[in-house]
Write a protein that holds these residues in place. Structure first.
Motif, PDB file in Angstrom:
ATOM      1  N   PHE A 193      46.132  34.991  42.830  1.00  0.00           N
ATOM      2  CA  PHE A 193      46.228  34.373  41.510  1.00  0.00           C
ATOM      3  C   PHE A 193      44.896  33.759  41.103  1.00  0.00           C
ATOM      4  CE2 PHE A 193      47.233  30.822  38.634  1.00  0.00           C
ATOM      5  CZ  PHE A 193      47.795  31.557  37.599  1.00  0.00           C
ATOM      6  N   GLY A 194      44.190  33.135  42.048  1.00  0.00           N
ATOM      7  CA  GLY A 194      42.879  32.554  41.748  1.00  0.00           C
ATOM      8  C   GLY A 194      41.877  33.610  41.309  1.00  0.00           C
ATOM      9  N   ALA A 195      41.869  34.751  42.002  1.00  0.00           N
ATOM     10  CA  ALA A 195      40.963  35.839  41.631  1.00  0.00           C
ATOM     11  C   ALA A 195      41.330  36.408  40.265  1.00  0.00           C
ATOM     12  CB  ALA A 195      40.989  36.933  42.690  1.00  0.00           C
ATOM     13  N   THR A 196      42.622  36.436  39.972  1.00  0.00           N
ATOM     14  CA  THR A 196      43.060  36.903  38.655  1.00  0.00           C
ATOM     15  C   THR A 196      42.606  35.934  37.574  1.00  0.00           C
ATOM     16  OG1 THR A 196      44.984  37.998  39.623  1.00  0.00           O
ATOM     17  CG2 THR A 196      45.069  37.563  37.274  1.00  0.00           C
ATOM     18  N   MET A 197      42.693  34.622  37.850  1.00  0.00           N
ATOM     19  CA  MET A 197      42.225  33.628  36.875  1.00  0.00           C
ATOM     20  C   MET A 197      40.731  33.794  36.596  1.00  0.00           C
ATOM     21  SD  MET A 197      44.536  31.661  35.576  1.00  0.00           S
ATOM     22  CE  MET A 197      43.525  30.364  34.907  1.00  0.00           C
ATOM     23  N   VAL A 198      39.956  34.051  37.635  1.00  0.00           N
ATOM     24  CA  VAL A 198      38.518  34.254  37.461  1.00  0.00           C
ATOM     25  C   VAL A 198      38.262  35.509  36.620  1.00  0.00           C
ATOM     26  CG1 VAL A 198      36.376  34.800  38.675  1.00  0.00           C
ATOM     27  CG2 VAL A 198      37.877  33.009  39.541  1.00  0.00           C
ATOM     28  N   ALA A 199      38.996  36.581  36.888  1.00  0.00           N
ATOM     29  CA  ALA A 199      38.826  37.825  36.127  1.00  0.00           C
ATOM     30  C   ALA A 199      39.182  37.624  34.658  1.00  0.00           C
ATOM     31  CB  ALA A 199      39.689  38.932  36.735  1.00  0.00           C
ATOM     32  N   ILE A 200      40.265  36.892  34.403  1.00  0.00           N
ATOM     33  CA  ILE A 200      40.673  36.622  33.021  1.00  0.00           C
ATOM     34  C   ILE A 200      39.629  35.735  32.332  1.00  0.00           C
ATOM     35  CG2 ILE A 200      42.434  35.526  31.570  1.00  0.00           C
ATOM     36  CD1 ILE A 200      43.350  38.175  32.764  1.00  0.00           C
ATOM     37  N   ALA A 201      39.101  34.738  33.043  1.00  0.00           N
ATOM     38  CA  ALA A 201      38.090  33.856  32.454  1.00  0.00           C
ATOM     39  C   ALA A 201      36.852  34.649  32.051  1.00  0.00           C
ATOM     40  CB  ALA A 201      37.717  32.747  33.439  1.00  0.00           C
ATOM     41  N   ARG A 227      32.102  41.219  32.164  1.00  0.00           N
ATOM     42  CA  ARG A 227      32.767  41.837  33.317  1.00  0.00           C
ATOM     43  C   ARG A 227      31.892  42.963  33.827  1.00  0.00           C
ATOM     44  NH1 ARG A 227      36.543  40.613  36.375  1.00  0.00           N
ATOM     45  NH2 ARG A 227      37.809  42.440  36.220  1.00  0.00           N
ATOM     46  N   ARG A 228      31.776  43.062  35.145  1.00  0.00           N
ATOM     47  CA  ARG A 228      31.058  44.194  35.721  1.00  0.00           C
ATOM     48  C   ARG A 228      31.946  45.429  35.644  1.00  0.00           C
ATOM     49  NH1 ARG A 228      29.125  41.353  41.160  1.00  0.00           N
ATOM     50  NH2 ARG A 228      31.368  41.202  41.273  1.00  0.00           N
ATOM     51  N   LYS A 229      31.318  46.568  35.471  1.00  0.00           N
ATOM     52  CA  LYS A 229      32.069  47.809  35.368  1.00  0.00           C
ATOM     53  C   LYS A 229      32.877  48.063  36.642  1.00  0.00           C
ATOM     54  CE  LYS A 229      31.705  52.671  34.277  1.00  0.00           C
ATOM     55  NZ  LYS A 229      30.857  53.788  33.959  1.00  0.00           N
ATOM     56  N   SER A 230      32.312  47.759  37.804  1.00  0.00           N
ATOM     57  CA  SER A 230      33.022  47.994  39.055  1.00  0.00           C
ATOM     58  C   SER A 230      34.270  47.121  39.149  1.00  0.00           C
ATOM     59  CB  SER A 230      32.108  47.730  40.245  1.00  0.00           C
ATOM     60  OG  SER A 230      31.665  46.383  40.252  1.00  0.00           O
ATOM     61  N   ASP A 231      34.187  45.874  38.659  1.00  0.00           N
ATOM     62  CA  ASP A 231      35.361  45.006  38.659  1.00  0.00           C
ATOM     63  C   ASP A 231      36.423  45.535  37.703  1.00  0.00           C
ATOM     64  OD1 ASP A 231      34.333  43.266  40.526  1.00  0.00           O
ATOM     65  OD2 ASP A 231      33.519  41.885  39.021  1.00  0.00           O
ATOM     66  N   PHE A 232      35.985  45.985  36.522  1.00  0.00           N
ATOM     67  CA  PHE A 232      36.940  46.545  35.565  1.00  0.00           C
ATOM     68  C   PHE A 232      37.639  47.767  36.147  1.00  0.00           C
ATOM     69  CE2 PHE A 232      37.899  49.660  32.262  1.00  0.00           C
ATOM     70  CZ  PHE A 232      38.858  48.950  31.551  1.00  0.00           C
ATOM     71  N   GLU A 233      36.878  48.644  36.785  1.00  0.00           N
ATOM     72  CA  GLU A 233      37.475  49.850  37.366  1.00  0.00           C
ATOM     73  C   GLU A 233      38.466  49.501  38.473  1.00  0.00           C
ATOM     74  OE1 GLU A 233      34.032  52.068  38.470  1.00  0.00           O
ATOM     75  OE2 GLU A 233      33.724  52.828  36.430  1.00  0.00           O
ATOM     76  N   ARG A 234      38.133  48.475  39.254  1.00  0.00           N
ATOM     77  CA  ARG A 234      39.052  48.031  40.309  1.00  0.00           C
ATOM     78  C   ARG A 234      40.348  47.500  39.691  1.00  0.00           C
ATOM     79  NH1 ARG A 234      38.370  42.813  44.107  1.00  0.00           N
ATOM     80  NH2 ARG A 234      40.350  43.027  45.170  1.00  0.00           N
TER      81      ARG A 234
END
Length: 74
Positions: free
Chosen positions: A17-25, A32-39
């Motif tokens: 959930f914490g990693a999801t909060m960071v991604a949403i922020a 957002r990095r392309k690699s993170d988006f693809e993941r």
């Protein structure tokens, strides 16, 4: 020197959930990095976490905007 491709996330390997909060922020401000988006697009995020994180992020954004308006009008 060639870089090695990152391993794709295993099926069922979800973000916390914490990693999801960071991604949403980062998504809220558009960084957002392309690699993170693809993941994330490959299914690394739990949809329930995304909805909850989005609602929390939206509430925080609206609260910050309301605070900024109150300060500007004071």
């Amino acid at each position: 020197m060639p870089t090695q491709p990152q391993a794709a996330p295993r099926r069922g390997a979800k973000r916390s959930f914490g990693a999801t909060m960071v991604a949403i922020a980062w998504s809220f401000i558009g960084l957002r990095r392309k690699s993170d988006f693809e993941r994330d697009a490959a299914g690394a995020m739990d949809p329930l976490y995304v909805v909850v994180a989005g609602l929390i992020g939206t509430a925080l954004l609206i609260g910050a905007l309301m605070l900024a308006v109150r300060i500007a009008l004071a």
